[in-house]
Design a protein around this motif. Structure first.
Motif, PDB file in Angstrom:
ATOM      1  N   ALA A  14     -42.738  35.380 -23.303  1.00 34.15           N
ATOM      2  CA  ALA A  14     -42.236  35.840 -21.995  1.00 34.15           C
ATOM      3  C   ALA A  14     -40.764  35.445 -21.809  1.00 34.15           C
ATOM      4  O   ALA A  14     -39.956  36.243 -21.336  1.00 34.15           O
ATOM      5  CB  ALA A  14     -43.086  35.250 -20.875  1.00 34.15           C
ATOM      6  N   CYS A  15     -40.433  34.205 -22.208  1.00 40.12           N
ATOM      7  CA  CYS A  15     -39.058  33.721 -21.960  1.00 40.12           C
ATOM      8  C   CYS A  15     -38.067  34.275 -22.953  1.00 40.12           C
ATOM      9  O   CYS A  15     -37.025  34.812 -22.582  1.00 40.12           O
ATOM     10  CB  CYS A  15     -39.004  32.193 -22.079  1.00 40.12           C
ATOM     11  N   PHE A  16     -38.373  34.101 -24.240  1.00 37.79           N
ATOM     12  CA  PHE A  16     -37.361  34.336 -25.266  1.00 37.79           C
ATOM     13  C   PHE A  16     -37.337  35.777 -25.775  1.00 37.79           C
ATOM     14  O   PHE A  16     -36.376  36.191 -26.405  1.00 37.79           O
ATOM     15  CB  PHE A  16     -37.568  33.376 -26.452  1.00 37.79           C
ATOM     16  N   ILE A  17     -38.425  36.519 -25.538  1.00 34.06           N
ATOM     17  CA  ILE A  17     -38.412  37.921 -25.982  1.00 34.06           C
ATOM     18  C   ILE A  17     -38.280  38.857 -24.775  1.00 34.06           C
ATOM     19  O   ILE A  17     -37.510  39.805 -24.809  1.00 34.06           O
ATOM     20  CB  ILE A  17     -39.660  38.233 -26.835  1.00 34.06           C
ATOM     21  N   LYS A  18     -38.981  38.534 -23.710  1.00 31.73           N
ATOM     22  CA  LYS A  18     -38.946  39.441 -22.549  1.00 31.73           C
ATOM     23  C   LYS A  18     -37.953  39.015 -21.464  1.00 31.73           C
ATOM     24  O   LYS A  18     -37.751  39.753 -20.490  1.00 31.73           O
ATOM     25  CB  LYS A  18     -40.355  39.546 -21.924  1.00 31.73           C
ATOM     26  N   GLY A  19     -37.385  37.819 -21.580  1.00 32.22           N
ATOM     27  CA  GLY A  19     -36.390  37.388 -20.579  1.00 32.22           C
ATOM     28  C   GLY A  19     -36.967  37.216 -19.187  1.00 32.22           C
ATOM     29  O   GLY A  19     -36.297  37.426 -18.176  1.00 32.22           O
ATOM     30  N   GLU A  20     -38.255  36.808 -19.111  1.00 34.28           N
ATOM     31  CA  GLU A  20     -38.947  36.788 -17.821  1.00 34.28           C
ATOM     32  C   GLU A  20     -38.456  35.725 -16.833  1.00 34.28           C
ATOM     33  O   GLU A  20     -38.865  35.722 -15.695  1.00 34.28           O
ATOM     34  CB  GLU A  20     -40.456  36.610 -18.040  1.00 34.28           C
ATOM     35  N   THR A  21     -37.629  34.760 -17.294  1.00 32.46           N
ATOM     36  CA  THR A  21     -37.167  33.784 -16.300  1.00 32.46           C
ATOM     37  C   THR A  21     -36.049  34.368 -15.444  1.00 32.46           C
ATOM     38  O   THR A  21     -35.727  33.817 -14.405  1.00 32.46           O
ATOM     39  CB  THR A  21     -36.670  32.458 -16.945  1.00 32.46           C
ATOM     40  N   CYS A  22     -35.446  35.439 -15.931  1.00 31.75           N
ATOM     41  CA  CYS A  22     -34.275  35.907 -15.186  1.00 31.75           C
ATOM     42  C   CYS A  22     -34.058  37.407 -15.266  1.00 31.75           C
ATOM     43  O   CYS A  22     -32.946  37.863 -15.097  1.00 31.75           O
ATOM     44  CB  CYS A  22     -33.037  35.174 -15.683  1.00 31.75           C
ATOM     45  N   ASN A  23     -35.133  38.174 -15.520  1.00 38.25           N
ATOM     46  CA  ASN A  23     -34.891  39.613 -15.659  1.00 38.25           C
ATOM     47  C   ASN A  23     -35.040  40.348 -14.326  1.00 38.25           C
ATOM     48  O   ASN A  23     -35.341  41.518 -14.296  1.00 38.25           O
ATOM     49  CB  ASN A  23     -35.795  40.216 -16.738  1.00 38.25           C
ATOM     50  N   PHE A  24     -34.836  39.629 -13.236  1.00 36.88           N
ATOM     51  CA  PHE A  24     -34.888  40.293 -11.929  1.00 36.88           C
ATOM     52  C   PHE A  24     -33.847  39.688 -11.009  1.00 36.88           C
ATOM     53  O   PHE A  24     -33.416  38.553 -11.191  1.00 36.88           O
ATOM     54  CB  PHE A  24     -36.289  40.166 -11.309  1.00 36.88           C
ATOM     55  N   LYS A  25     -33.496  40.440 -10.024  1.00 37.49           N
ATOM     56  CA  LYS A  25     -32.537  39.997  -9.014  1.00 37.49           C
ATOM     57  C   LYS A  25     -33.355  39.347  -7.905  1.00 37.49           C
ATOM     58  O   LYS A  25     -34.454  39.817  -7.585  1.00 37.49           O
ATOM     59  CB  LYS A  25     -31.818  41.245  -8.500  1.00 37.49           C
ATOM     60  N   ILE A  26     -32.828  38.294  -7.325  1.00 43.03           N
ATOM     61  CA  ILE A  26     -33.575  37.618  -6.249  1.00 43.03           C
ATOM     62  C   ILE A  26     -33.617  38.521  -5.014  1.00 43.03           C
ATOM     63  O   ILE A  26     -32.587  39.013  -4.555  1.00 43.03           O
ATOM     64  CB  ILE A  26     -32.931  36.258  -5.911  1.00 43.03           C
ATOM     65  N   ASP A  27     -34.830  38.729  -4.526  1.00 41.61           N
ATOM     66  CA  ASP A  27     -35.015  39.495  -3.296  1.00 41.61           C
ATOM     67  C   ASP A  27     -34.793  38.514  -2.137  1.00 41.61           C
ATOM     68  O   ASP A  27     -35.576  37.582  -1.939  1.00 41.61           O
ATOM     69  CB  ASP A  27     -36.449  40.057  -3.290  1.00 41.61           C
ATOM     70  N   GLU A  28     -33.722  38.724  -1.391  1.00 41.64           N
ATOM     71  CA  GLU A  28     -33.344  37.740  -0.358  1.00 41.64           C
ATOM     72  C   GLU A  28     -34.385  37.594   0.736  1.00 41.64           C
ATOM     73  O   GLU A  28     -34.387  36.610   1.475  1.00 41.64           O
ATOM     74  CB  GLU A  28     -31.988  38.109   0.242  1.00 41.64           C
ATOM     75  N   SER A  29     -35.297  38.561   0.861  1.00 45.25           N
ATOM     76  CA  SER A  29     -36.326  38.409   1.894  1.00 45.25           C
ATOM     77  C   SER A  29     -37.409  37.422   1.452  1.00 45.25           C
ATOM     78  O   SER A  29     -38.146  36.902   2.270  1.00 45.25           O
ATOM     79  CB  SER A  29     -36.945  39.760   2.242  1.00 45.25           C
ATOM     80  N   VAL A  30     -37.480  37.145   0.145  1.00 47.28           N
ATOM     81  CA  VAL A  30     -38.516  36.197  -0.309  1.00 47.28           C
ATOM     82  C   VAL A  30     -37.944  34.937  -0.956  1.00 47.28           C
ATOM     83  O   VAL A  30     -38.646  33.920  -1.048  1.00 47.28           O
ATOM     84  CB  VAL A  30     -39.527  36.826  -1.304  1.00 47.28           C
ATOM     85  N   GLY A  31     -36.695  34.985  -1.401  1.00 49.13           N
ATOM     86  CA  GLY A  31     -36.210  33.833  -2.158  1.00 49.13           C
ATOM     87  C   GLY A  31     -34.755  33.480  -1.912  1.00 49.13           C
ATOM     88  O   GLY A  31     -33.968  34.284  -1.391  1.00 49.13           O
ATOM     89  N   VAL A  32     -34.432  32.249  -2.283  1.00 46.29           N
ATOM     90  CA  VAL A  32     -33.051  31.747  -2.203  1.00 46.29           C
ATOM     91  C   VAL A  32     -32.772  31.016  -3.506  1.00 46.29           C
ATOM     92  O   VAL A  32     -33.708  30.604  -4.204  1.00 46.29           O
ATOM     93  CB  VAL A  32     -32.874  30.785  -1.001  1.00 46.29           C
ATOM     94  N   GLU A  33     -31.474  30.858  -3.811  1.00 46.35           N
ATOM     95  CA  GLU A  33     -31.135  30.217  -5.095  1.00 46.35           C
ATOM     96  C   GLU A  33     -30.531  28.836  -4.832  1.00 46.35           C
ATOM     97  O   GLU A  33     -29.658  28.667  -3.967  1.00 46.35           O
ATOM     98  CB  GLU A  33     -30.168  31.115  -5.871  1.00 46.35           C
TER      99      GLU A  33
END
Ligand SMILES: NC(=O)c1ccc[n+]([C@@H]2O[C@H](COP(=O)([O-])OP(=O)(O)OC[C@H]3O[C@@H](n4cnc5c(N)ncnc54)[C@H](OP(=O)(O)O)[C@@H]3O)[C@@H](O)[C@H]2O)c1
Length: 341
Positions: free
Chosen positions: A301-320
């Protein structure tokens, strides 16, 4: 002058890998800190008993109890404002049984914020293979229970923890830093996030080109100490209420090839890079002995699919986290590697 009272924090699972960093961060930021500890652990594990005694001497209030003793949970929870659970994923049973903490929080009725056991992917989004899929589905179910119970929460999505992953340069099967050859899952250049407009070309404003450049990142690896500091800072922060707190420091988005190159630069020694194709990784998930399939599924998931960061944070649900707390100087992947030299 307004006096801000720091919330009282209860950590359930203070002896856990992540819990040890959280308790340190909580104490260092001046929160009255409580730990729920099992009497059987004190009796049967002298090393943990010593550690708990040290915590007591550092000012942590030790409360005896157990996830499976409802009364003890309610009694402990009534003494604090905020609860952290660190139930581990081995075995999965305790992760699911965190529902018992949700019930106790509901009964106690005084909790301002609950941080369930997370510290990895955003489990509402991640696409991952079995056997990790079922474990993360448990975390997603716990999230749902918390929302349904109307308990104020923060979910910490802190991606990969550095000690485990960097101490072996991202290898799944080999322990420790390799001497001559490094086994890299995938091609080492995983393509990840594609955040339009976040990264600039050379225009130094935002132009048509900025918005069309795919920005390739790979995996996000963070120091446990930083993860804990961000989590504790979130405790009394209204901006993190009922949100996912993503820990995505800019310098910690690295490909595996970059991590190996960092290491080579630090040590002045080259490593042979052996790449494991996705097909091979899928075979290893099917045929390796426990617990390797779980770790291969995470690596896939991490090293082949980039799942830790392959999305933009949706500001209605998350903060950085680094955006909320820019004053905290986090440790970069490059710096973290120093500890393994
Ligand atoms: N992203 C990453 O790289 C990464 C890496 C590791 C973990 N994680 C995540 O971090 C979270 C915590 O995992 P961990 O590995 O830190 O956990 P862990 O080391 O397995 O520790 C589990 C904790 O739960 C406590 N516990 C177990 N049964 C209990 C009970 N019946 N009553 C009260 N306490 C009980 C244990 O206390 P005793 O000392 O009494 O046994 C221990 O403190 C998990 O969600 C995991 O998935 C993420």
């Amino acid at each position: 002058m307004e006096v801000i009272n720091k919330s009282k924090i209860l950590i359930i699972g203070v002896t856990s890998y992540i819990g040890r960093y959280l308790v340190e961060a909580s104490l260092s930021m001046g929160h009255p800190t409580f730990a729920l500890v099992r009497e059987t652990t004190m009796a049967n594990h002298p090393d943990k008993a010593r550690y708990i005694q040290d915590l007591k001497e550092s000012g942590v209030t030790i409360l005896f109890g157990d996830l499976y003793d409802h009364e003890s949970l309610v009694k402990a929870i009534k003494q604090v404002d905020v609860v952290f659970s660190l139930m581990g994923h081995h075995p999965d049973k305790q992760l699911g049984d965190q529902i018992k903490i949700v019930s106790a929080i509901r009964e106690a009725g005084n909790i301002k914020r609950y941080f369930p056991s997370e510290y990895g992917f955003d489990v509402d989004k991640v696409q991952i293979l079995e056997p990790a899929k079922s474990t993360l589905a448990i975390k997603a179910r716990v999230r749902e229970e918390i929302r349904m119970a109307g308990i104020p929460f923060t979910f910490i999505s802190s991606n990969l923890c550095s000690t485990y992953f960097l101490s072996r340069l991202g290898q799944v099967e080999s322990m420790g830093i390799p001497d001559e050859k490094v086994i890299i899952v995938g091609n080492g250049n995983t393509k990840g996030i594609y955040e339009h407009g976040k990264y600039m070309c050379l225009c130094f404003s935002f132009c048509v080109l900025c918005f069309s450049i795919p920005y390739f990142l790979a995996v996000i690896i963070n120091s446990e100490k930083d993860i804990a500091i961000y989590a504790i800072r979130a405790v009394d922060d209204p901006r993190t209420l009922n949100k996912v707190l993503y820990v995505r420091p800019a310098s910690n988005h690295c490909t595996l090839n970059e991590i190996v190159s960092f290491w080579e630069k630090k040590t002045g020694k080259s490593l042979d890079r052996i790449y494991v194709s996705e097909e091979e990784v899928l075979k290893k998930i099917q045929s390796s002995l426990e617990p390797l399939p779980f770790f291969y599924a995470i690596a896939h998931a991490c090293f082949i699919k980039g799942e830790t960061c392959n999305f933009k944070i949706d500001e209605s649900v998350g903060v950085e986290a680094t955006e909320l707390y820019p004053d905290h100087k986090y440790t970069s992947v490059y710096e973290i590697l120093n500890q393994f030299i």
